[in-house]
Design an enzyme around this catalytic site. Structure first.
Site, short mmCIF file in Angstrom:
data_model
loop_
_atom_site.label_atom_id
_atom_site.label_comp_id
_atom_site.label_asym_id
_atom_site.label_seq_id
_atom_site.Cartn_x
_atom_site.Cartn_y
_atom_site.Cartn_z
N ASN A 1 0.82 -1.21 0.00
CA ASN A 1 0.00 0.00 0.00
C ASN A 1 0.86 1.26 0.00
O ASN A 1 0.96 1.94 -1.02
CB ASN A 1 -0.95 -0.02 1.20
CG ASN A 1 -1.98 1.08 1.15
OD1 ASN A 1 -1.85 2.03 0.39
ND2 ASN A 1 -3.01 0.97 1.95
N ASP A 2 1.50 1.55 1.11
CA ASP A 2 2.23 2.81 1.21
C ASP A 2 3.36 2.94 0.19
O ASP A 2 3.66 4.04 -0.26
CB ASP A 2 2.80 2.96 2.63
CG ASP A 2 1.68 3.04 3.66
OD1 ASP A 2 0.59 3.51 3.29
OD2 ASP A 2 1.90 2.63 4.81
N VAL A 3 3.95 1.79 -0.19
CA VAL A 3 5.10 1.86 -1.10
C VAL A 3 4.68 2.16 -2.54
O VAL A 3 5.53 2.36 -3.40
CB VAL A 3 5.95 0.57 -1.07
CG1 VAL A 3 6.54 0.36 0.31
CG2 VAL A 3 5.16 -0.64 -1.51
N VAL A 4 3.36 2.19 -2.80
CA VAL A 4 2.89 2.55 -4.13
C VAL A 4 1.97 3.76 -4.07
O VAL A 4 1.20 4.01 -4.98
CB VAL A 4 2.15 1.38 -4.84
CG1 VAL A 4 3.12 0.24 -5.14
CG2 VAL A 4 0.99 0.86 -3.99
N ALA B 1 1.02 3.47 7.28
CA ALA B 1 1.14 4.91 7.49
C ALA B 1 -0.21 5.50 7.88
O ALA B 1 -0.31 6.65 8.29
CB ALA B 1 1.69 5.59 6.26
#
Lengths: 461, 104
Positions: free
Chosen positions: A387-390, A428
């Site tokens: 999720n957060d990494v994209v 996050a």
């Protein structure tokens, strides 16, 4: 004979350096680990066989028996635990073993204090090793509990930063006092020990799950430091070199991880992140859901697919299914690659280890900087449990807490399929606008179940 | 100030400071250029290496007489914990790295 022991320690120190160096390259890593392990073995054996204590008279044979029993217990327990642990549970196990080392250092301090209490230099080393070891122990235990889900909320006492800083200052002050005033009463040491344990707990408790790898790495270098203080105390070279080596290597590793997440260490320790949803703009728009069949058709007729694995894949134990999917697509002439974000999963490199477990070819795992230019020529990106990494907010929303973090630019691909269990935000705690893009489709469901269905659909095409 | 300078008169202390400084640089250099994929095994390997603290626990035991039961109990526990750190650390690292072997 004492010189022989010094030579053994020198060899052991060299194996640590060579081992650590080799651990930095995929081809030599395993051998490097074995080299360091052998060095450790001869250092321990040498100590047992050669070391003669300073006091008069030989060591009671019972002591050797006790040591051997202790080593046997530790070896069997450690071996079995390490062999049996699931790949997904590896990070918390590392944290636990780190805590054990810290506790070992703390216990040494507790035992050595009474018969060194007159000598300020020894007491300084004892107190430093004990305090750092204790913080590392209790901190690692909290990190372990957080990673395995026993404690999955960040708990913040009011004004925890001030509280923690005050406790740390009190510990440092008390430690200096203990040394300078030549305090003899071990009760003071026990109080200090308790305070250090408490500090370790309070230090880690407010930190969110996403930052846990950084914390473990930091505590790892703490334990190295504690071991080094043991080396000072005994004038023992192998403890000194090993400890300092891990202390400095661990610090660099910690900073490298922070860099990969674009989070200054200061923010990890003092900033509130990982649980709260402060900041970040509201996102409006609608999401598109996609059926498994549609996803299968889309992937079947594309030329290139990039898979972005995340922690959701690990939790669902879907690493084998994803490999099956990859092989199936390759057999249909689709080019498949994996895009691995440096901090995907719960530890840097976690995804690589996990995918390697299911025999995914090492060459198929592409690092962020190498894959990012390729996304614009990619037909389909399949995001599994990441999720957060994209999250494009890292690029274009200055109010977002992850603004500035390097991400995988999946939104440049023609189609993005996101497999998630629900719309729940990632670590996050922020919304991801990627899910609302026109070229994004959501494939809801448990990663393993969804991918299994996808594989069977593809087989039918 | 004199006290601090006096510390350096002991060649042993100076030698230790040399070792510390050099080791810090070795640690930095060794980790400097490692690909992110190896961060976890590397952390785990470093974790096993600081298990060298077990040597301290063994020294404690060897320096303790049979009559000092509390110290022996704590020392025993320290050796167990230190061994856990060493053995568990190396075995877990090996398990991680086992998976990195090339498949062709």
């Amino acid at each position: 004979m004492e010189h022989l022991l010094e030579i053994i320690y020198l060899i052991a120190s060299l194996t640590f350096i060579i081992g650590l160096k080799r651990l930095g390259n995929p081809q030599t890593a395993r051998r490097g680990n074995s080299i360091a392990a052998i060095g450790m073995g001869i250092a321990i054996a040498g100590t047992l066989l050669i070391y003669k204590p300073g006091h008069s008279g030989p060591v009671d044979p019972m002591i050797y028996v006790l040591i051997l029993i202790a080593i046997t217990i530790g070896t069997i327990t450690g071996w079995i635990t390490a062999k049996k642990v699931k790949m997904t549970a590896m990070p918390e196990l590392v944290s636990m073993f780190n805590g054990m080392g810290g506790a070992c250092a703390a216990l040494i301090g507790l035992i050595e204090f009474p018969h060194n209490s007159g000598d300020p230099q020894s007491v300084a080393f004892i107190v430093a090793g004990m305090v750092i070891g204790s913080v590392s122990f209790s901190g690692s235990m909290i990190a372990w509990a957080k990673l395995n889900g026993t404690m999955n909320k960040a708990i913040r006492l009011p004004r925890y930063n001030i509280l923690n800083t005050a406790i740390m200052a009190a510990i440092i002050f008390a430690a200096i006092y203990l040394v300078v005033a030549k305090v003899q009463d071990p009760v003071f040491l026990y109080i200090l020990f308790g305070a250090a344990i408490l500090y370790g707990i309070l230090f880690v408790i407010p930190i969110g799950g996403a930052d846990m790898p950084v914390v473990i790495s930091l505590l790892n270098s703490f334990t190295g430091l504690a071991a080094a203080f043991g080396g000072f105390l005994y004038g023992n070279m192998v403890m000194l070199t090993g400890g300092i080596l891990v202390g400095s290597a661990g610090t660099i590793l910690t900073l490298a991880m922070c860099k990969a997440m674009n989070r200054p260490l200061k923010n990890v320790i003092f900033g509130a992140f990982g649980e709260t949803a402060e900041g970040g703009s509201e996102i409006t728009g609608s999401i598109k859901e996609m059926s498994v069949t549609d996803a299968a058709v889309l992937m079947n007729y594309s030329r290139s697919v990039v898979i972005v694995p995340g922690y959701g894949l690990a939790v669902a134990q879907a690493q084998h299914v994803i490999h099956e999917l990859e092989q199936l697509l390759e057999s249909k002439g689709v080019q498949v690659k994996y895009a691995v974000h440096p901090v995907a999963g719960r530890m840097p490199g976690h995804m690589n280890v996990l995918l390697a477990e299911s025999n995914v070819d090492y060459d198929k795992l592409v690092e962020m900087d190498d894959i990012n230019p390729e996304f614009k020529n990619t037909d389909v990106v399949l995001v599994v449990g990441a999720n957060d990494v994209v999250n494009p907010a890292a690029h274009n929303d200055p109010s977002s807490p992850i603004f500035g973090m390097p991400i995988l630019d999946v939104e440049l691909a023609k189609h993005v399929i996101v497999n998630k269990r629900s719309m729940k935000p990632g670590y996050a705690g922020i919304e991801n606008e990627l899910f609302f893009h026109d070229n994004t489709s959501m494939l809801f469901g448990d990663a393993k179940a969804a991918l299994t269905k996808l594989v069977s659909e593809l087989k039918g095409l | 100030m004199e006290k601090i300078i006096a510390l350096f008169e002991d060649p042993g202390v100076l030698q230790m400071i040399y070792i510390i400084v050099l080791m810090i640089f070795v640690g930095v250099e060794v980790i400097g250029h490692v690909p992110a994929v190896l961060h976890t095994p590397l952390m785990s390997g470093a974790n096993a290496i600081h298990g060298v603290v077990i040597i301290g626990a063994i020294l404690v035991m060897l320096n303790t007489g049979m009559e000092n039961v509390p110290a022996l109990v704590l020392g025993f526990l320290a050796v167990v914990l230190g061994t856990l750190n060493v053995v568990g650390g190396f075995v877990v690292t090996d398990r991680m790295l086992e998976m990195f072997k090339k498949k062709k």
